[in-house]
Enzyme design. Structure first.
Site, PDB file in Angstrom:
ATOM      1  N   THR A  93      73.177   0.261  27.578  1.00 46.56           N
ATOM      2  CA  THR A  93      73.934  -0.278  28.711  1.00 46.56           C
ATOM      3  C   THR A  93      75.407  -0.419  28.365  1.00 46.56           C
ATOM      4  O   THR A  93      76.276  -0.206  29.220  1.00 46.56           O
ATOM      5  CB  THR A  93      73.347  -1.635  29.126  1.00 46.56           C
ATOM      6  OG1 THR A  93      71.945  -1.481  29.396  1.00 46.56           O
ATOM      7  CG2 THR A  93      74.021  -2.158  30.371  1.00 46.56           C
ATOM      8  N   GLU A 131      53.625 -17.181  -1.907  1.00 48.00           N
ATOM      9  CA  GLU A 131      54.922 -16.503  -1.905  1.00 48.00           C
ATOM     10  C   GLU A 131      55.276 -15.985  -3.294  1.00 48.00           C
ATOM     11  O   GLU A 131      55.929 -14.933  -3.416  1.00 48.00           O
ATOM     12  CB  GLU A 131      56.009 -17.461  -1.396  1.00 48.00           C
ATOM     13  CG  GLU A 131      55.804 -17.953   0.030  1.00 48.00           C
ATOM     14  CD  GLU A 131      55.748 -16.821   1.035  1.00 48.00           C
ATOM     15  OE1 GLU A 131      56.340 -15.746   0.770  1.00 48.00           O
ATOM     16  OE2 GLU A 131      55.108 -16.992   2.090  1.00 48.00           O
ATOM     17  N   ASP A 144      49.952 -10.566   6.772  1.00 48.23           N
ATOM     18  CA  ASP A 144      49.947  -9.583   5.680  1.00 48.23           C
ATOM     19  C   ASP A 144      48.811  -8.582   5.848  1.00 48.23           C
ATOM     20  O   ASP A 144      48.997  -7.368   5.651  1.00 48.23           O
ATOM     21  CB  ASP A 144      49.814 -10.301   4.332  1.00 48.23           C
ATOM     22  CG  ASP A 144      50.953 -11.273   4.083  1.00 48.23           C
ATOM     23  OD1 ASP A 144      52.065 -11.001   4.571  1.00 48.23           O
ATOM     24  OD2 ASP A 144      50.725 -12.293   3.413  1.00 48.23           O
TER      25      ASP A 144
END
Length: 781
Positions: free
Chosen positions: A356, A575, A650
């Site tokens: 756009t 983690e 995951d």
């Protein structure tokens, strides 16, 4: 009907105006109307001109003034006394001038409009002003008719301004307190009109209305009942309330009804006439406004729009659309070589890549009329409006040629037409698409009208819409490359007050954001500025950009979400498993940051990697990506001998990679080098597969083997480095956030050599070195 026509003739000024009839209607005194106010008094000072007539007014006004000079009664007298109409001559402009009731000029204008003529900007402005004058004329007529209807309603309802009362209120609040002046009985309606003395006090308050209505059950015995009440109140004979009788005339009521009917019909006629005039399609229809295309005209000559210089990146796309602009500006350069400009262009690409924005730049640079309209605006609930709006849009475009028509989100009307006979096809959308195809390349198609369209779902567009001769040039605007991201950052950083020059940030931010679109980059710059303002800084610093990148990737930290000690340990080992596997394997990305702070996007922790601008992947690289994604699940199983639901995302990534390797990339030996498209749901959720059920079972088995192999390899890597996993998890539990430098200090450098990365610590050190050298002011605390 004859009476209505007579009334309309009296309202229309002509060579011989009829002010007597007009004022008779306004004052409420028509033939056959009876009133108890007395007879009409003779005219006085009939030939004496006063007011505007004495200053040389128009002849119709002077004639009306001479007739209306005597004292007035009814609503006319009230209007004059209250200074609503200071002079009777003011009533003449209210009814409109002679032009307002003359349609000959309108007919002549309509004939002039039918003549063929070429449209220039001056002609467009003149036509616009003419239509505005016509609309204003009809609005004045409507206003005049509304005023007449209002005056007639006031004349009819003036006597009811006080409202209705009961017999008990009449006796206790009015008659007993001596506030009643006289009583008038209307036998035909069983209504008694009670007139009070000026300044009467009713219900403890002074009243402005001096007349009230009272409904009586037996009207013939009302006077008897009144006298009995006066006897009970010991009212003397000389103070008795006078009673009069009022009979309404049939002719007066009929004339009033006919007058109101005529005024109502006239109002309706003018409303529909005004609606028919407003529609550009012409004709006597109130639905012309619905059929109009609601496009936006972008004027590139104002210089306020977006230019090609403001559009960073997209070099190939800008080069392709610039040809349209050059053709419209200087067509002779193309025509002398026999070249023909494409009829249209389709801007494709993912969301947020600047389709756009590029269209806005074309609107500014082309210096020709630019008609912009969104695809969903064509289709409405009413059938046939979509095709009508397409015709209206291209009719306006041909009148303004050379011209550009821009349709945003064209997939709303350009979807593939149904070929099934099930009856579930959307007929309205197909009619709109068919009309669009005809207008773009049909029997009546003309040159110098170029169509631009944009969509991020090119796969659903109809083939007839994308063929040569319609949207024959397809401009693909992909996610920006590293160089394009740097240019986009430079563009958005211009408006920010930075601690360092924009070039210091643009290259590093471009490397931090692979796979980001232009909209994402603009969001990062804005979030960094908002964070700096929220922290009270006078300029935007490096850590503000780090916060913005982290917020866009994982969301902002949610401090209100407090995890238990056990959950924190699970998240820390999860983690740490991701980070350790990614650190030890060869073909994985660099680990920039690991955090166990909960995020607003429902993530309890995240590992920020630095993806590379890579377009080709080997089987080993995809396999190690699966291993890295499974690192969290494997770390949970090894450390706690159980797994949790935290690995759902995951597992979804791992499954997608495995099936892509088997079904699309041809990396499974038992399946062979074949590629099948992704499964798409068909009618009623039933998907069509281009392979047999037996082959599907084989592919499922191969994908399952790949995932199992990746999980076993991940477990082996973690078991061989269990001490490093424990060290990373303890550091996360202590600091909550660790970066590349912390990981390297804890477990040593990566075994396969340093990975390509941008260390936040080195970035901050570089900024501090610049500040220490005195090149820029020190950051605010």
């Amino acid at each position: 009907m004859a009476a209505a026509l007579l009334l309309l003739r009296g309202l229309r000024p002509g060579p011989e105006p009829r002010p007597r009839r007009l004022w008779g209607l306004l004052s409420g005194r028509g033939p056959g109307l009876s009133s108890g106010a007395g007879a009409r008094r003779p005219y006085a000072a009939r030939g004496t001109p006063v007011g505007p007539a004495a200053a040389g007014g128009h002849a119709p006004q002077s004639l009306l003034l001479r007739i209306l000079t005597p004292s007035f009664e009814g609503i006319s007298g009230l209007l004059l006394k209250q200074h609503i109409v200071p002079n009777a001559v003011r009533l003449w402009p209210l009814s409109g001038s002679t032009l307002y009731f003359n349609t000959s000029r309108m007919k002549q204008k309509n004939k002039d409009n039918d003549k063929p003529k070429g449209k220039t900007p001056e002609d467009d402005e003149e036509e616009k002003r003419r239509k505005e004058r016509e609309d204003q004329m009809y609005r004045e007529r409507l206003r005049t008719l509304f005023i007449i209807a209002l005056v007639m309603s006031l004349l009819n309802s003036l006597s009811t301004s006080g409202g209705s009362i009961s017999w008990a209120d009449f006796v206790n609040e009015m008659l007993a307190k001596g506030e009643v002046q006289r009583v008038q009985v209307v036998p035909e309606s069983d209504v008694v009109e009670v007139y009070l003395h000026p300044g009467a006090v009713v219900f403890g308050r002074p009243r402005l209305a001096l007349m009230y209505r009272m409904q009586v059950a037996n009207i013939d015995k009302f006077e008897e009942k009144l006298r009995a009440a006066e006897d009970e109140l010991n009212i003397e004979s000389k103070d008795r309330i006078p009673v009069s009788y009022k009979r309404t005339g049939f002719f007066g009521n009929a004339l009033y009804a006919l007058g109101m009917t005529a005024v109502g019909l006239a109002i309706l006629w003018y409303v529909f006439r005004l609606a028919g005039m407003t529609g550009r399609e012409g004709g006597f229809s109130a639905f012309n406004q619905l059929k109009m295309a609601r496009f936006t005209i972008v004027d590139g000559k104002t210089g306020k729009g977006v230019s090609f210089q403001d559009v960073a990146g997209m070099h190939e796309a800008k080069l392709e659309v610039r040809e349209f602009v050059d053709y419209l500006k200087s067509p002779e350069r193309f025509l002398q070589l026999g070249a023909k400009v494409p009829k249209g262009a389709l801007l494709l690409g993912p969301p947020g890549c600047g389709k756009t924005l590029l269209a806005k730049a074309v609107a500014t640079e082309a210096q020709v009329p630019f008609l912009a309209m969104a695809g969903p605006e064509f289709v409405e609930v009413i059938g046939g409006l979509g095709a009508a709006r397409v015709r209206s849009l291209f009719k306006e475009a041909r009148a303004r040629a050379p011209c550009i028509v821009y349709i945003d989100e064209i997939d709303a009307v350009g979807k593939k037409r149904s070929t099934s006979m099930s009856g579930f096809s959307n007929t309205e959308e197909e009619q709109t698409l068919n009309q669009l195809l005809v207008e773009m390349d049909g029997m009546g198609t003309t040159d110098h009208v170029i169509v631009l369209a944009s969509t991020n779902r090119a796969d659903v567009l109809d083939n007839a819409l994308m063929r040569p001769g319609r949207l024959d040039r397809h401009v693909f605007i992909d996610l920006p490359t590293l160089q394009e991201r740097r240019e986009i950052f430079e563009q958005h950083l211009k408006g920010l007050k930075l601690t360092q020059p924009s070039s210091f940030y643009s290259q590093r931010l471009a490397e931090l954001t692979p796979g980001f679109s232009g909209a994402d980059i603009a969001n990062i710059c804005n979030e960094a500025a908002l964070h700096a303002a929220r922290e009270g800084h006078t300029s935007v610093h490096t850590f503000n950009f780090e916060y913005a990148v982290e917020r866009v990737i994982a969301g902002t930290a949610k401090k209100s979400k407090i995890l238990s000690k056990e959950e924190q340990r699970v998240v820390a080992f999860h983690e740490s498993g991701h980070a350790l596997v990614g650190w030890l394997l060869e073909h994985t990305e660099a680990v920039m940051k690991v955090s166990i702070a909960p995020r607003t996007n429902a993530a309890l922790g995240f590992s920020q990697m630095l993806p590379r601008d890579q377009y080709l992947f080997t089987k080993e690289q995809l396999f190690e990506r699966m291993c890295m994604a499974l690192g969290g699940r494997a770390a949970e199983a090894i450390s706690f001998s159980r797994v949790t639901s935290g690995a759902q995302d995951d597992l979804r990534k791992v499954t997608r990679i495995a099936y892509s390797m088997v079904k699309q990339f041809g990396m499974a030996p038992s399946i062979g080098p074949v590629s099948f498209p992704e499964a798409q749901e068909g009618l009623m959720g039933i998907g069509r597969r281009p392979f047999s059920q037996g082959l599907q079972q084989m592919m499922d088995h191969e994908a399952k083997l790949l995932v199992a192999k990746a999980y076993r390899h991940t477990e082996k890597v973690l078991l061989d480095n269990l001490d490093k996993l424990q060290a990373l998890a303890n550091a996360l539990l202590e600091k909550e956030v660790i970066n590349y430098e912390d990981i390297e200090a804890l477990i040593g450098p990566p075994p396969h050599g340093p990975k390509k990365m941008i260390a936040p610590q080195k970035w901050i050190d570089a900024e501090k070195e610049r500040q220490a050298s005195g090149e820029e002011e020190a950051p605010a605390p």
